[in-house]
Design an enzyme around this catalytic site. Sequence first.
Site, PDB file in Angstrom:
ATOM      1  N   GLU A 156      19.910  33.774  39.081  1.00 24.66           N
ATOM      2  CA  GLU A 156      20.124  33.692  37.002  1.00 24.66           C
ATOM      3  C   GLU A 156      20.945  32.046  36.681  1.00 24.66           C
ATOM      4  O   GLU A 156      22.120  32.021  37.315  1.00 24.66           O
ATOM      5  CB  GLU A 156      20.575  34.777  36.306  1.00 24.66           C
TER       6      GLU A 156
ATOM      7  N   GLY B 226      20.320  33.093  27.441  1.00 27.09           N
ATOM      8  CA  GLY B 226      19.857  33.183  25.992  1.00 27.09           C
ATOM      9  C   GLY B 226      20.380  31.695  25.134  1.00 27.09           C
ATOM     10  O   GLY B 226      20.373  32.057  24.212  1.00 27.09           O
TER      11      GLY B 226
END
Length: 248
Positions: free
Chosen positions: A167, A173
């Site tokens: 990630e 986000g």
Amino acid sequence: MSRRRIIAGNWKMNKTPSEAVELCATLKDLVKNDDVDVVYCVPAIDIVPVANAVKGTNVHVGAENFYIEDKGAFTGEISAPMLKDAGVEYIIIGHSERRDIFGENDILINQKVKKAFASGLKPILCCGESLALRKAGTYTEWIKRQIKWDLDGVSADEVKNLVIAYEPIWAIGTGETATADQAEEVCKMIRETIADMYDAATAEAVRIQYGGSMNAGNAAELLAKPDIDGGLIGGASLKPDFGQIVNA
Ligand code: 13P
């Protein structure tokens, strides 16, 4: 190569218990796929209602955090035996939000990985670089170091049952996804690192996910890459789109 795809939602700090049950109902028919492991990693307070809501379906339950002791004076914490008893199978460890906001370091993360395996929970171990490291070009060394620290003392047989989530922090986000080529470059490098640390069979077995703004529109291209075996999905796991990712 016969790694089974694993699509996991990380609900983060979203959904009250009643909202969680509603979301399970919304997603129920959309996430049906017997060829994929589908996991909902949910807030601690949602575990019991979600475990009940997904009973008899193909969905597995995961937790977002736990502590390394079984019980005792650890105010506010939750243990592996508690999670197991509530029906949890998977546990996210080393997420960048726990590293950066809650100060978890690789020593604790390594202890958590070992404790999870000893307790019969399957870790989803997260790694990934900041934007600064990406720009500096040193992200490969950084991620290799995370993997080496976090898996210190973990056996090859355990790693065969491990899920690693790559990630990149700059993609979480933000709506900015790593391109499929960028994600594949790192996932391949992670598999090569596992081959160096263990052996070819272990590297072939370990499942590697991509996470960071994965959505219904970009999932198929990312999941088509040879070293990307699944996704760890934040925002899009809270919406019907999650079903499209499961079936991408
Ligand atoms: P988003 O999918 O919201 O970018 O979150 C990714 C993530 O952090 C999953 O663990």
